[in-house]
Design a protein around this motif. Structure first.
Motif, PDB file in Angstrom:
ATOM      1  N   LYS A 129       0.919  -1.250  -0.148  1.00 43.03           N
ATOM      2  CA  LYS A 129      -0.139  -0.085  -0.144  1.00 43.03           C
ATOM      3  C   LYS A 129       0.772   1.098  -0.012  1.00 43.03           C
ATOM      4  CE  LYS A 129      -3.704  -2.242   2.344  1.00 43.03           C
ATOM      5  NZ  LYS A 129      -4.474  -2.415   3.726  1.00 43.03           N
ATOM      6  N   ALA A 130       0.425   2.173  -0.677  1.00 38.97           N
ATOM      7  CA  ALA A 130       1.266   3.458  -0.901  1.00 38.97           C
ATOM      8  C   ALA A 130       0.427   4.705  -0.428  1.00 38.97           C
ATOM      9  CB  ALA A 130       1.604   3.714  -2.331  1.00 38.97           C
ATOM     10  N   TYR A 131       0.918   5.427   0.471  1.00 34.97           N
ATOM     11  CA  TYR A 131       0.268   6.416   0.965  1.00 34.97           C
ATOM     12  C   TYR A 131       0.976   7.979   0.773  1.00 34.97           C
ATOM     13  CZ  TYR A 131      -1.732   2.930   3.876  1.00 34.97           C
ATOM     14  OH  TYR A 131      -2.737   1.853   4.181  1.00 34.97           O
ATOM     15  N   VAL A 132       0.345   8.745   0.644  1.00 35.84           N
ATOM     16  CA  VAL A 132       0.816  10.248   0.073  1.00 35.84           C
ATOM     17  C   VAL A 132       0.328  11.150   0.940  1.00 35.84           C
ATOM     18  CG1 VAL A 132      -0.581  10.849  -1.662  1.00 35.84           C
ATOM     19  CG2 VAL A 132       1.705  12.065  -1.601  1.00 35.84           C
ATOM     20  N   ARG A 177       3.213   8.281  -9.655  1.00 35.41           N
ATOM     21  CA  ARG A 177       4.293   7.825  -8.788  1.00 35.41           C
ATOM     22  C   ARG A 177       3.804   6.426  -8.611  1.00 35.41           C
ATOM     23  NH1 ARG A 177       7.380   8.766  -4.042  1.00 35.41           N
ATOM     24  NH2 ARG A 177       8.533   7.008  -5.380  1.00 35.41           N
ATOM     25  N   ALA A 178       2.545   6.152  -7.977  1.00 36.25           N
ATOM     26  CA  ALA A 178       1.938   4.960  -7.668  1.00 36.25           C
ATOM     27  C   ALA A 178       2.015   3.892  -8.995  1.00 36.25           C
ATOM     28  CB  ALA A 178       0.438   4.999  -7.421  1.00 36.25           C
ATOM     29  N   GLU A 179       1.681   4.703 -10.166  1.00 33.90           N
ATOM     30  CA  GLU A 179       1.945   3.734 -11.344  1.00 33.90           C
ATOM     31  C   GLU A 179       3.290   3.370 -11.532  1.00 33.90           C
ATOM     32  OE1 GLU A 179      -0.258   2.769 -13.589  1.00 33.90           O
ATOM     33  OE2 GLU A 179      -2.129   3.598 -12.828  1.00 33.90           O
ATOM     34  N   ARG A 180       4.198   4.066 -11.443  1.00 32.01           N
ATOM     35  CA  ARG A 180       5.680   3.502 -11.593  1.00 32.01           C
ATOM     36  C   ARG A 180       5.829   2.642 -10.285  1.00 32.01           C
ATOM     37  NH1 ARG A 180       6.144   9.236 -12.748  1.00 32.01           N
ATOM     38  NH2 ARG A 180       7.022   9.922 -10.363  1.00 32.01           N
ATOM     39  N   ILE A 181       5.452   2.673  -9.505  1.00 35.63           N
ATOM     40  CA  ILE A 181       5.895   1.699  -8.075  1.00 35.63           C
ATOM     41  C   ILE A 181       5.210   0.478  -8.719  1.00 35.63           C
ATOM     42  CG2 ILE A 181       5.325   1.202  -5.909  1.00 35.63           C
ATOM     43  CD1 ILE A 181       5.573   4.122  -4.973  1.00 35.63           C
TER      44      ILE A 181
END
Length: 259
Positions: A129-132, A177-181
């Protein structure tokens, strides 16, 4: 007389994994047992239909405490039998009329289950999970550029517009950035799924969730996958790695499979 019990299905595995862990309890504290058919084994419990019938379930599924306890028990059983070998978990509260219906399922969907088990053998599911952090626009200084000071109402609208623009830009940047991750992580995995971002009430965090990914990874590549996650941290993005899990995200059969 109508039978007042049903058969709750947790997961399906190869019959090579038949032995059910002794004393294993499932939903509603019921014993877990095995049904063997066509080279497959289904792990099940007998449950009362006054709790797990169609109408009671509609009410129970709105009770978050009941749902949480049931999900925990379901997950506990799946994780226990997953230690025996490749396993195909099924959806929460999958209830059949009886053991014979489960046997028919194993027979009729044998090839589907066999393909699924072969696909996940030697592999584990990891969650990322990615949070910003949410950002706000800096306050707009009154009277800039030699102009007359704006009225309180106009100044508020300008601040509001600037805040919205800032949030939109931050959201677009975070989404990219989420797409790249996601692309970087799925290059290490054999399969991946992007789930819907969780609401803050479910995630328990105030930050925006911009990625809720599941990745099926060969067991021998687990450390490489974890290193890839570490290398992608930073730049205003916080990554949360969970697992390994039984392959929940990669074993749901297409329409016509277990319900």
């Amino acid at each position: 007389m109508v039978d007042d019990t049903g058969t709750y299905l947790y997961a399906v595995a190869s019959d090579a994994a038949v032995p059910c862990p002794r004393g294993l309890k499932g939903v509603a504290g019921r014993d877990v047992r095995a049904i063997v058919k066509s080279g497959l084994v289904a792990y099940v419990s007998t449950v009362p239909l006054d709790q797990f019938g169609e109408e009671p379930l509609r009410r129970s599924m709105e009770d978050l405490d009941w749902l949480g306890a049931t999900a925990h028990a379901h997950h506990h059983v799946v994780e226990a039998v997953a230690r025996l070998g490749p396993v195909a978990p099924v959806r929460l509260v999958t209830v059949y009329s009886g053991d014979d219906q489960v046997r028919r399922l194993l027979e009729e969907r044998h090839d589907d289950f066999a393909d699924t088990l072969a696909r996940v053998a030697g592999r584990q599911e990891w969650g990322v999970k990615a949070y910003v952090v949410k950002t706000e626009a800096p306050p707009v200084a009154p009277g800039t550029g030699g102009q007359e000071p704006a009225s309180p109402g106009t100044a508020y609208l300008k601040r509001r517009q600037a805040s919205l623009r800032s949030r939109e830009e931050s959201w677009r940047d975070a989404g990219a950035r989420a797409e790249r991750i996601h692309d970087a992580l799925r290059s290490v995995a054999v399969a991946s799924r992007r789930h819907r971002a969780q609401d803050p009430q479910l995630s328990g965090r105030d930050e925006w969730m911009v990625l809720n990914g599941a990745y099926l990874v060969d067991a021998e590549l687990a450390e490489e996958f974890a290193r890839a996650v570490d290398e992608l941290r930073g730049q205003g993005i916080e990554l949360e790695l969970t697992g390994p899990w039984a392959p929940y995200s990669f074993t749901v059969l297409e329409e016509g499979g277990p319900r």
